[in-house]
Write a protein that holds these residues in place. Structure first.
Motif, mmCIF file in Angstrom:
data_model
loop_
_atom_site.group_PDB
_atom_site.id
_atom_site.type_symbol
_atom_site.label_atom_id
_atom_site.label_comp_id
_atom_site.label_asym_id
_atom_site.label_seq_id
_atom_site.Cartn_x
_atom_site.Cartn_y
_atom_site.Cartn_z
ATOM 1 N N GLU A 90 29.226 21.792 97.270
ATOM 2 C CA GLU A 90 29.950 21.647 98.646
ATOM 3 C C GLU A 90 31.067 22.981 98.776
ATOM 4 N N LYS A 91 31.209 23.350 97.403
ATOM 5 C CA LYS A 91 32.176 24.445 97.382
ATOM 6 C C LYS A 91 31.366 25.766 97.464
ATOM 7 N N GLU A 92 30.191 25.859 97.102
ATOM 8 C CA GLU A 92 29.218 26.895 97.159
ATOM 9 C C GLU A 92 28.725 27.252 98.545
ATOM 10 N N LYS A 93 28.690 26.353 99.286
ATOM 11 C CA LYS A 93 28.088 26.345 100.825
ATOM 12 C C LYS A 93 29.161 27.191 101.442
ATOM 13 N N LEU A 94 30.168 27.294 100.982
ATOM 14 C CA LEU A 94 31.461 28.142 101.814
ATOM 15 C C LEU A 94 31.516 29.570 101.457
ATOM 16 N N LYS A 95 30.732 30.125 100.583
ATOM 17 C CA LYS A 95 30.785 31.367 100.131
ATOM 18 C C LYS A 95 30.097 32.422 101.079
ATOM 19 N N TRP A 96 30.736 33.142 101.386
ATOM 20 C CA TRP A 96 30.147 34.556 102.318
ATOM 21 C C TRP A 96 29.875 34.236 103.668
ATOM 22 N N VAL A 97 30.043 32.930 103.963
ATOM 23 C CA VAL A 97 29.754 32.502 105.405
ATOM 24 C C VAL A 97 30.907 32.019 106.381
ATOM 25 N N SER A 98 31.797 31.482 105.604
ATOM 26 C CA SER A 98 33.038 31.073 106.371
ATOM 27 C C SER A 98 34.255 31.828 106.509
ATOM 28 N N ASN A 99 35.010 32.025 107.257
ATOM 29 C CA ASN A 99 36.119 33.090 107.260
ATOM 30 C C ASN A 99 37.395 32.484 106.271
ATOM 31 N N SER A 100 37.831 33.737 105.438
ATOM 32 C CA SER A 100 38.659 33.309 104.655
ATOM 33 C C SER A 100 39.908 34.307 104.930
ATOM 34 N N CYS A 134 28.660 16.899 84.457
ATOM 35 C CA CYS A 134 29.620 17.228 83.426
ATOM 36 C C CYS A 134 29.950 18.835 83.656
ATOM 37 N N LEU A 135 29.351 19.596 84.228
ATOM 38 C CA LEU A 135 29.708 21.168 84.522
ATOM 39 C C LEU A 135 30.716 21.321 85.763
ATOM 40 N N SER A 136 31.233 20.243 86.330
ATOM 41 C CA SER A 136 32.285 20.405 87.335
ATOM 42 C C SER A 136 33.391 21.120 86.877
ATOM 43 N N SER A 137 34.110 21.842 87.793
ATOM 44 C CA SER A 137 35.519 22.428 87.286
ATOM 45 C C SER A 137 36.354 21.734 86.698
ATOM 46 N N LYS A 138 36.412 20.470 87.281
ATOM 47 C CA LYS A 138 37.564 19.526 86.830
ATOM 48 C C LYS A 138 37.348 18.935 85.589
ATOM 49 N N ASN A 139 36.245 19.380 84.668
ATOM 50 C CA ASN A 139 35.920 18.900 83.301
ATOM 51 C C ASN A 139 36.353 20.002 82.513
ATOM 52 N N PRO A 140 37.515 19.953 81.695
ATOM 53 C CA PRO A 140 38.001 20.720 80.909
ATOM 54 C C PRO A 140 37.171 21.156 79.566
ATOM 55 N N LYS A 141 36.045 20.233 79.563
ATOM 56 C CA LYS A 141 35.102 20.290 78.257
ATOM 57 C C LYS A 141 33.836 20.557 78.843
ATOM 58 N N ARG A 142 33.756 21.485 79.862
ATOM 59 C CA ARG A 142 32.345 21.687 80.313
ATOM 60 C C ARG A 142 31.605 22.938 79.553
ATOM 61 N N GLY A 143 32.540 23.781 78.680
ATOM 62 C CA GLY A 143 31.601 24.627 77.868
ATOM 63 C C GLY A 143 31.474 25.986 78.413
ATOM 64 N N TYR A 144 32.141 26.309 79.609
ATOM 65 C CA TYR A 144 31.869 27.805 80.115
ATOM 66 C C TYR A 144 33.319 27.970 80.828
ATOM 67 N N SER A 145 33.520 29.366 80.973
ATOM 68 C CA SER A 145 34.808 29.668 81.529
ATOM 69 C C SER A 145 34.558 30.565 82.835
ATOM 70 N N CYS A 159 32.759 31.751 86.368
ATOM 71 C CA CYS A 159 32.035 30.890 87.415
ATOM 72 C C CYS A 159 32.462 29.761 87.786
ATOM 73 N N THR A 160 33.702 29.189 87.381
ATOM 74 C CA THR A 160 33.968 27.603 87.402
ATOM 75 C C THR A 160 33.775 27.328 89.017
ATOM 76 N N GLY A 161 33.234 26.093 89.190
ATOM 77 C CA GLY A 161 32.914 25.527 90.305
ATOM 78 C C GLY A 161 31.571 26.084 90.734
ATOM 79 N N CYS A 162 30.841 26.891 90.122
ATOM 80 C CA CYS A 162 29.528 27.554 90.645
ATOM 81 C C CYS A 162 28.536 26.328 90.663
ATOM 82 N N ILE A 172 27.414 36.991 87.397
ATOM 83 C CA ILE A 172 27.191 35.463 87.050
ATOM 84 C C ILE A 172 27.311 34.644 88.099
ATOM 85 N N GLY A 173 26.307 33.706 88.230
ATOM 86 C CA GLY A 173 26.548 32.625 89.076
ATOM 87 C C GLY A 173 25.293 31.787 89.062
ATOM 88 N N THR A 174 25.200 30.844 90.278
ATOM 89 C CA THR A 174 24.076 29.929 90.151
ATOM 90 C C THR A 174 23.079 30.076 91.433
#
Length: 459
Positions: free
Chosen positions: A281-291, A261-272, A274-277, A318-320
């Motif tokens: 699959e998205k988290e695995k790309l942070k700080w290791v893949s070229n951007s 339910c905490l997915s960034s696709k859910n507008p009623k997730r209850g937090y704003s 660090c969406t997508g945290c 703030i994060g996971t």
């Protein structure tokens, strides 16, 4: 000539002696008057004189909070007055209806309030008289709070053996945040429980108190609730990059009831923030893949600046826990600050096998000076933060960062017109620049990323 001068000389001498004698009398009377004024208290701090001449009502003796004591007694008198009113109205009703006192009314409306008022009066602790000069001394805030658990907590605990403890003190003072006095009702609600029983599921009340400056909170003597269906956590090899079991989180105070339910696709997730945290699959790309974004630094590039020197650090944001997970793969231990702002960030970090630190911006970091190799910050302190607050935070980071340690400011963003102010704040400590990138975020906002090294200070 000599005879005519003699009477004049005698008169002059007599007048001179009279002046000397009168001057001496004036000095003597003045000294006696000043002495009487001194003993009367005009030249020292005297509350009675202040009250008499200046109508000062709230006299606070040295170490004694008279106003708090006055307020406590006033509360008890108000209770007794309410009780008296109830009794009088009940008697009038009985005279009209010729009835008798019901047992429930007697217990609920008379016995219990009377007992409560009696206990409250007995809880008032008068100040102790200490020292040769009869100095009045009172424990801080002891008469401000009504709930007995708070009063027991803040009362100094004297050593049982009557000697100095290993800290070099004869008492232990438990601490609470100074802003707790502004949230008396909420704090007393938080500390209202049965000793040894289960605490209420009120972590959100505790967090609200912390965010409002009542930090640190008092310890409690009740049992913390856990999920009824708590499962054994995943092994460390799979927990880093896998969503935890939903049954290991108490979801009662969140909008969502599971991690999906905490997915960034859910507008009623209850937090704003660090969406997508919570999407691994998205988290695995942070700080290791070229951007393509120039403000995004890679962990490999940062580690190459200080090869073998980065061992322990702090992720302030703030994060996971994804930054800590990636650094763990580099054999670096990272402590991650976290607040449960609409989602179970602390639980998520811990269930991944990482270390969450439950602190607010209000609090001094619980680390000793010159101990951290790295401080990384992202996603939390942005252009909303007050410059004076940021100044205190930066100096606290400087305190715990060792000489040669790295401060990694990761995609701090602010309004373009405020950039110069924030740049000054980050540069004032005169750290060595390894990386410094400013890039546009939108038409009116910009990103700032920097990698700074604390200089040696051999003083």
């Amino acid at each position: 000539m000599g005879r005519s001068c003699l009477p004049k000389c005698k008169l002059a001498r007599i007048m001179g002696w009279l002046q000397i004698i009168l001057g001496g009398l004036v000095i003597l009377v003045s000294i006696l008057s000043l002495t009487r004024f001194y003993y009367a208290g005009f030249f020292i701090h005297n509350e009675d004189i202040c009250q008499y001449f200046y109508n000062v009502k709230d006299v606070v003796h040295d170490g004694f909070d008279a106003k708090a004591l006055h307020d406590r007694i006033g509360e008890v008198l108000d209770r007794l007055e309410i009780l008296q009113g109830k009794l009088e109205s009940k008697l009038q009703e009985m005279e009209k209806n010729k009835g008798t006192l019901e047992k429930d009314f007697l217990e609920d409306e008379i016995v219990r309030p009377l007992h409560s008022a009696n206990v409250a009066l007995r809880q008032i602790r008068l100040p102790k008289i200490e020292g040769k000069n009869s100095t009045v001394k009172e424990d801080p805030l002891i008469n401000f709070f009504i709930t007995e658990e708070i009063r027991k907590y803040i009362t100094p605990k004297e050593n049982r053996v009557g000697k100095m403890n290993l800290y070099g003190t004869d008492k232990v003072y438990n601490t609470i945040g100074h802003a707790c006095v502004l949230h008396k009702k909420e704090l007393e609600e938080y500390m209202d429980y049965d000793i040894g029983s289960y605490c209420d599921d009120d972590w959100n009340l505790a967090q609200k108190l912390m965010l409002n400056g009542c930090d640190p909170l008092p310890r409690r003597r009740c049992l913390t609730r856990a999920s009824k269906l708590y499962q054994k956590p995943y092994s460390i090899n799979e927990s880093l990059w896998r969503l935890p079991d939903d049954r290991n989180v108490r979801w009662g105070n969140y909008h969502c009831r599971n991690f999906q339910c905490l997915s960034s696709k859910n507008p009623k997730r209850g937090y704003s923030k660090c969406t997508g945290c919570f999407e691994m699959e998205k988290e695995k790309l942070k700080w290791v893949s070229n951007s393509s974004h120039p403000a995004e630094f890679l962990i490999s590039g940062v580690m190459a600046i200080k090869p073998g020197e980065i061992r322990i650090g702090l992720d302030y944001g703030i994060g996971t826990g994804t930054f800590a997970a990636r650094m763990r793969e580099q054999n670096v231990t990272i402590v991650s600050t976290a607040l449960n702002l609409g989602a179970p960030f602390n639980e998520m970090i811990a269930l991944r096998g990482l270390i969450p630190l439950y602190v607010t911006l209000n609090q001094r970091l619980p680390f000793f000076d010159n101990t951290m190799d790295l401080i990384h910050t992202t996603g939390f302190m942005d252009g909303w933060i007050d410059l004076l607050l940021l100044d205190f935070i930066l100096y606290d980071w400087d305190r715990i960062l060792r000489p040669g340690g790295l401060l990694w400011i990761d995609r701090f963003f602010c309004n373009r017109k405020d950039l110069d102010d924030y740049m000054y704040m980050f540069l004032q400590l005169r750290y060595k620049k390894h990386k410094w990138v400013i890039s546009p975020k939108s038409k009116d906002e910009v990103y700032l990323s920097a990698l700074l090294e604390k200089p040696p200070r051999a003083i």
